[in-house]
Design a protein around this motif. Structure first.
Motif, PDB file in Angstrom:
ATOM      1  N   LEU A  13       0.865  -1.175   0.000  1.00  0.00           N
ATOM      2  CA  LEU A  13       0.000   0.000   0.000  1.00  0.00           C
ATOM      3  C   LEU A  13       0.903   1.226   0.000  1.00  0.00           C
ATOM      4  CD1 LEU A  13      -2.787   1.450   0.440  1.00  0.00           C
ATOM      5  CD2 LEU A  13      -2.272   1.341   2.876  1.00  0.00           C
ATOM      6  N   ALA A  14       0.712   2.086  -1.008  1.00  0.00           N
ATOM      7  CA  ALA A  14       1.533   3.298  -1.066  1.00  0.00           C
ATOM      8  C   ALA A  14       0.714   4.493  -0.609  1.00  0.00           C
ATOM      9  CB  ALA A  14       2.036   3.525  -2.484  1.00  0.00           C
ATOM     10  N   LEU A  15       1.306   5.305   0.283  1.00  0.00           N
ATOM     11  CA  LEU A  15       0.683   6.566   0.688  1.00  0.00           C
ATOM     12  C   LEU A  15       1.377   7.671  -0.083  1.00  0.00           C
ATOM     13  CD1 LEU A  15       0.598   6.215   4.590  1.00  0.00           C
ATOM     14  CD2 LEU A  15      -1.353   6.124   3.057  1.00  0.00           C
ATOM     15  N   VAL A  16       0.606   8.368  -0.936  1.00  0.00           N
ATOM     16  CA  VAL A  16       1.230   9.453  -1.700  1.00  0.00           C
ATOM     17  C   VAL A  16       0.534  10.765  -1.353  1.00  0.00           C
ATOM     18  CG1 VAL A  16       1.868   7.929  -3.617  1.00  0.00           C
ATOM     19  CG2 VAL A  16      -0.298   9.186  -3.705  1.00  0.00           C
ATOM     20  N   GLY A  17       1.171  11.857  -1.731  1.00  0.00           N
ATOM     21  CA  GLY A  17       0.592  13.166  -1.461  1.00  0.00           C
ATOM     22  C   GLY A  17       1.681  14.193  -1.267  1.00  0.00           C
ATOM     23  N   PRO A  18       1.318  15.468  -1.327  1.00  0.00           N
ATOM     24  CA  PRO A  18       2.330  16.521  -1.177  1.00  0.00           C
ATOM     25  C   PRO A  18       2.883  16.571   0.253  1.00  0.00           C
ATOM     26  CG  PRO A  18       0.139  17.479  -1.245  1.00  0.00           C
ATOM     27  CD  PRO A  18      -0.028  16.032  -1.526  1.00  0.00           C
ATOM     28  N   SER A  19       3.957  17.330   0.428  1.00  0.00           N
ATOM     29  CA  SER A  19       4.558  17.446   1.761  1.00  0.00           C
ATOM     30  C   SER A  19       3.569  18.043   2.750  1.00  0.00           C
ATOM     31  CB  SER A  19       5.784  18.359   1.717  1.00  0.00           C
ATOM     32  OG  SER A  19       6.665  17.913   0.749  1.00  0.00           O
ATOM     33  N   GLY A  20       3.637  17.604   3.982  1.00  0.00           N
ATOM     34  CA  GLY A  20       2.811  18.190   5.029  1.00  0.00           C
ATOM     35  C   GLY A  20       1.365  17.738   5.008  1.00  0.00           C
ATOM     36  N   CYS A  21       1.072  16.615   4.311  1.00  0.00           N
ATOM     37  CA  CYS A  21      -0.319  16.176   4.269  1.00  0.00           C
ATOM     38  C   CYS A  21      -0.566  15.055   5.273  1.00  0.00           C
ATOM     39  CB  CYS A  21      -0.716  15.747   2.865  1.00  0.00           C
ATOM     40  SG  CYS A  21       0.093  14.247   2.347  1.00  0.00           S
ATOM     41  N   GLY A  22       0.418  14.767   6.109  1.00  0.00           N
ATOM     42  CA  GLY A  22       0.186  13.827   7.200  1.00  0.00           C
ATOM     43  C   GLY A  22       0.528  12.376   6.906  1.00  0.00           C
ATOM     44  N   LYS A  23       1.151  12.108   5.761  1.00  0.00           N
ATOM     45  CA  LYS A  23       1.497  10.713   5.428  1.00  0.00           C
ATOM     46  C   LYS A  23       2.379  10.086   6.493  1.00  0.00           C
ATOM     47  CE  LYS A  23       3.905  11.833   1.763  1.00  0.00           C
ATOM     48  NZ  LYS A  23       3.938  13.253   1.522  1.00  0.00           N
ATOM     49  N   THR A  47       5.573   7.484  -0.096  1.00  0.00           N
ATOM     50  CA  THR A  47       6.494   7.883  -1.161  1.00  0.00           C
ATOM     51  C   THR A  47       6.067   9.197  -1.783  1.00  0.00           C
ATOM     52  OG1 THR A  47       7.537   7.249  -3.226  1.00  0.00           O
ATOM     53  CG2 THR A  47       5.323   6.416  -2.865  1.00  0.00           C
ATOM     54  N   HIS A  48       7.085   9.960  -2.196  1.00  0.00           N
ATOM     55  CA  HIS A  48       6.818  11.201  -2.923  1.00  0.00           C
ATOM     56  C   HIS A  48       6.794  10.922  -4.413  1.00  0.00           C
ATOM     57  CE1 HIS A  48       6.551  14.721  -0.544  1.00  0.00           C
ATOM     58  NE2 HIS A  48       7.545  14.377   0.234  1.00  0.00           N
ATOM     59  N   MET A 106      10.120  -0.955  10.870  1.00  0.00           N
ATOM     60  CA  MET A 106      10.070   0.360  10.230  1.00  0.00           C
ATOM     61  C   MET A 106      11.407   0.705   9.594  1.00  0.00           C
ATOM     62  SD  MET A 106       8.692   3.911  11.789  1.00  0.00           S
ATOM     63  CE  MET A 106       7.798   5.029  10.725  1.00  0.00           C
ATOM     64  N   VAL A 107      11.327   1.304   8.403  1.00  0.00           N
ATOM     65  CA  VAL A 107      12.526   1.740   7.692  1.00  0.00           C
ATOM     66  C   VAL A 107      12.358   3.221   7.389  1.00  0.00           C
ATOM     67  CG1 VAL A 107      13.891   1.464   5.587  1.00  0.00           C
ATOM     68  CG2 VAL A 107      12.911  -0.538   6.718  1.00  0.00           C
ATOM     69  N   PHE A 108      13.445   3.992   7.612  1.00  0.00           N
ATOM     70  CA  PHE A 108      13.331   5.444   7.553  1.00  0.00           C
ATOM     71  C   PHE A 108      13.834   6.021   6.235  1.00  0.00           C
ATOM     72  CE2 PHE A 108      13.360   4.096  11.871  1.00  0.00           C
ATOM     73  CZ  PHE A 108      12.429   4.911  12.487  1.00  0.00           C
ATOM     74  N   GLN A 109      13.604   7.326   6.119  1.00  0.00           N
ATOM     75  CA  GLN A 109      13.925   8.037   4.891  1.00  0.00           C
ATOM     76  C   GLN A 109      15.402   7.934   4.513  1.00  0.00           C
ATOM     77  OE1 GLN A 109      12.260  11.880   5.129  1.00  0.00           O
ATOM     78  NE2 GLN A 109      12.933  12.501   3.104  1.00  0.00           N
ATOM     79  N   SER A 110      16.278   8.326   5.448  1.00  0.00           N
ATOM     80  CA  SER A 110      17.692   8.124   5.125  1.00  0.00           C
ATOM     81  C   SER A 110      18.181   6.907   5.888  1.00  0.00           C
ATOM     82  CB  SER A 110      18.520   9.357   5.459  1.00  0.00           C
ATOM     83  OG  SER A 110      17.987  10.028   6.550  1.00  0.00           O
ATOM     84  N   PRO A 111      19.031   6.122   5.237  1.00  0.00           N
ATOM     85  CA  PRO A 111      19.517   4.892   5.870  1.00  0.00           C
ATOM     86  C   PRO A 111      20.146   5.202   7.221  1.00  0.00           C
ATOM     87  CG  PRO A 111      20.352   5.121   3.620  1.00  0.00           C
ATOM     88  CD  PRO A 111      19.653   6.392   3.950  1.00  0.00           C
ATOM     89  N   ASP A 122       9.178   4.731   5.254  1.00  0.00           N
ATOM     90  CA  ASP A 122       8.935   6.161   5.105  1.00  0.00           C
ATOM     91  C   ASP A 122       9.879   6.731   4.045  1.00  0.00           C
ATOM     92  OD1 ASP A 122       8.214   8.749   5.387  1.00  0.00           O
ATOM     93  OD2 ASP A 122       8.608   8.894   7.534  1.00  0.00           O
ATOM     94  N   GLU A 123       9.375   6.833   2.830  1.00  0.00           N
ATOM     95  CA  GLU A 123      10.191   7.298   1.698  1.00  0.00           C
ATOM     96  C   GLU A 123      11.558   6.621   1.676  1.00  0.00           C
ATOM     97  OE1 GLU A 123      10.259  11.496   1.052  1.00  0.00           O
ATOM     98  OE2 GLU A 123       8.543  11.753   2.362  1.00  0.00           O
ATOM     99  N   PRO A 124      11.589   5.312   1.558  1.00  0.00           N
ATOM    100  CA  PRO A 124      12.854   4.588   1.730  1.00  0.00           C
ATOM    101  C   PRO A 124      13.867   4.860   0.622  1.00  0.00           C
ATOM    102  CG  PRO A 124      11.171   3.108   0.911  1.00  0.00           C
ATOM    103  CD  PRO A 124      10.479   4.405   1.225  1.00  0.00           C
ATOM    104  N   CYS A 125      13.424   5.400  -0.512  1.00  0.00           N
ATOM    105  CA  CYS A 125      14.360   5.569  -1.624  1.00  0.00           C
ATOM    106  C   CYS A 125      14.705   7.014  -1.900  1.00  0.00           C
ATOM    107  CB  CYS A 125      13.786   4.938  -2.887  1.00  0.00           C
ATOM    108  SG  CYS A 125      13.423   3.210  -2.685  1.00  0.00           S
ATOM    109  N   SER A 126      14.196   7.940  -1.073  1.00  0.00           N
ATOM    110  CA  SER A 126      14.366   9.345  -1.433  1.00  0.00           C
ATOM    111  C   SER A 126      15.821   9.799  -1.348  1.00  0.00           C
ATOM    112  CB  SER A 126      13.480  10.230  -0.565  1.00  0.00           C
ATOM    113  OG  SER A 126      13.860  10.110   0.768  1.00  0.00           O
TER     114      SER A 126
END
Lengths: 276, 281
Positions: free
Chosen positions: A54-64, A224-225, A110-115, A193-197
């Motif tokens: 399940l992907a949660l998408v949306g602009p920044s600050g939308c609570g994802k 993901t963004h 849980m896996v975070f945005q930056s490794p 949480d945006e694991p590939c950004s």
């Protein structure tokens, strides 16, 4: 490594043992998240099922990310954060005090945005959490490590430098190590949480392939963004949008429906680049 | 057109003048330590030889060496660090892990640390003399000296450790939280190793302070020139030896300078050693 050959039998046994543990079903009902008095997430209802991403998408600050951090109660770390509603994992509400944090965090990885591997060796990054969780036998820990490194496709890349610092690995390898570290605790649900950004396209591709393989054993919820990424790997997509500063889900459905025949005008405008 | 040219010219002149001023200020700040070091080396190098390092002082230190003082000073330093490092790190951990920033306990600890860090060292000397030497009955001894020194450098060490812990990446804590790692496990295996280099640097700073200190030790560790028999024996530190030779012993200047060179080199070696060993962690 020696223990590999010796432990083929144990490995099979471990595999058999883990068959009993199924991927979890997740249901979020009327979830609201407040930071101080500010409503950041407004009555969100969502489902995630085994064998799907399940992907949660949306602009920044939308609570994802707030939604994601509520699932394993990570936002409890933040002062003044209040969460209401229900989050059911395998039909059990995890937001009650009766549901132990230990059990929850074991069930939900849980896996975070930056490794963020720990500043220790590759091997210890996986073995130390296991030891801390009470897996006493060194052999068992090493078998589990071998298992998850194989699963994440890291084994061949790191087998000769298991004792080197994990911080010396490339960004993509570090992120896969973080996924492996989370998998070692045998979670039934994996939050990303945006694991590939923070990664380049090649490393991103590897992670995407990995996630596709993992979904048969663990339910995956991913923020993901990157809309193209959601389209590539997610079975279902939930679109978050901010209304007066509080996030809501405007649409949640099969990926091709959301992308090709969106029910909401906002989704259509967001995907076509008019809004967001 | 003309006025623009002259403006540019003015700017150039100002630019050059400022450059010269800043360079000369920077150079003069470098000259000060350089002149001190060269002065010490010029006066002391002739006096410095192998026997200076291996013999005990004779004729009030004018002749002989500093080997016994070296042992005394090392013992004082070991006592000091053995107290400061564990207490300092645990206090810093307490402040960082247990106390929230707006807590009253935190505020009071911070204020007392600031006050203690500003107290002149002679006061710590007097305190050490009264408390360790007299009340606890340790007398003029290496133990009294080391403990008094510990009191003096502890506030600074706690502050330095606390700053290091605060700067440890938040991502480690997040990861540990998400993996439900025990608090103790996180502190021992993740947090402390991640700040080991900074704590090593703090140890170096504190060692420098401790080695340079005279006022505290005059009242507590005493003046004895012989080899100490135990921690309860009096022993003179290198810095007190320098002070004594320069102030109280006529003709003691060459030996004082030679001792200063040894102290100086010792600091550099210890600095390198600690930094190297912490980097390998």
């Amino acid at each position: 490594m020696d223990f590999m050959k010796k432990n083929i039998k144990t490995l099979n046994l471990q595999e058999k043992l883990s068959i009993g543990k199924k991927a979890a079903t997740l249901r979020i009902e009327n979830l609201s998240v407040y930071y101080d008095q500010q409503l950041a997430v407004n009555k969100v209802t969502l489902d995630a099922n085994p064998n799907e991403i399940l992907a949660l998408v949306g602009p920044s600050g939308c609570g994802k990310s707030s939604i994601l951090a509520s699932i394993n109660r990570m936002n409890m770390m933040i002062d003044d954060c209040r969460v209401t509603g229900r989050i059911l994992i395998n039909s059990e509400n995890v937001l009650t005090d009766q549901y132990s944090l230990t059990k929850l965090r074991q069930k939900v990885g849980m896996v975070f945005q930056s490794p963020n591997p720990f500043p220790m060796s590759v091997k210890d990054n996986i073995c130390f959490p296991l030891k801390d969780h009470g897996l006493k036998s060194k052999k068992d820990r090493e078998v589990r490590m071998f298992d998850v490194l194989q699963q994440t496709g890291l084994w061949d890349e790191v087998k000769d430098r298991l004792n080197q610092s994990a911080l010396k690995l490339s960004g993509g390898q570090q992120q896969r190590l973080c996924i492996a570290r989370a998998l070692a605790l045998k979670p039934q649900l994996l939050l990303l949480d945006e694991p590939c950004s923070a990664l380049d396209p090649k490393a991103t591709e590897k992670i995407e392939i990995l996630l596709q393989e993992l979904k048969s054993t663990v339910t995956i919820v991913m923020v993901t963004h990157n809309l193209a990424q959601a389209k590539r790997i997610a079975e279902r997509v939930a679109v978050c949008w901010s209304f007066n500063g509080s996030g809501r889900i405007v649409e949640c459905s099969q990926t091709d429906i959301v992308f090709n025949r969106p029910a909401s005008k906002i989704t259509e405008e967001y995907f076509s680049g008019v809004a967001g | 057109m003309h006025s623009r040219d002259s403006q540019l010219n003015n700017a150039r002149v100002v630019n050059h003048t400022m450059t010269i001023i800043i360079w000369s200020v920077a150079l003069s700040t470098m000259l000060l330590p350089l002149s001190i070091i060269s002065d010490v080396f010029i006066k002391g190098l002739a006096h410095l030889n192998w026997s200076f390092l291996t013999e005990i002082p004779k004729n009030s230190g004018r002749e002989g060496g500093i080997s016994s003082l070296f042992i005394s000073n090392s013992l004082i330093l070991i006592v000091c660090l053995a107290v400061v490092i564990p207490i300092g790190i645990t206090t810093a951990l307490y402040l960082n892990e247990r106390v929230s920033p707006n807590d009253k306990v935190d505020k009071w600890i911070q204020i007392s640390l600031d006050v203690l860090a500003g107290v002149p060292s002679i006061i710590f000397g007097l305190f050490g003399y009264v408390f360790f030497c007299q009340i606890l009955g340790l007398g003029f001894s290496i133990l009294s000296g080391g403990l008094s020194l510990a009191c003096m450098v502890l506030p600074l060490f706690i502050r330095l450790c606390e700053n290091n812990l605060k700067n440890s990446p938040a991502s480690y804590r997040e990861a540990a939280e998400a993996l439900n790692i025990s608090h103790t496990g996180f502190i021992i295996k993740v947090l402390l190793p991640s700040v080991a280099e900074g704590i090593g640097a703090a140890v170096v700073v504190v060692m420098g302070r401790a080695l340079a200190e005279t006022a505290v030790l005059i009242f507590t560790a005493g003046y004895a020139l012989r080899y100490p028999n135990s921690l309860f024996d009096s022993g003179r530190s290198l810095s007190i030896h320098i002070y004594d030779l320069a102030m109280n012993v006529p003709g003691g200047m060459p030996a004082a300078s030679a001792t200063a060179i040894v102290l100086f080199l010792l600091l550099i070696i210890l600095n390198a050693l600690v930094r190297f060993s912490c980097r390998r962690l």
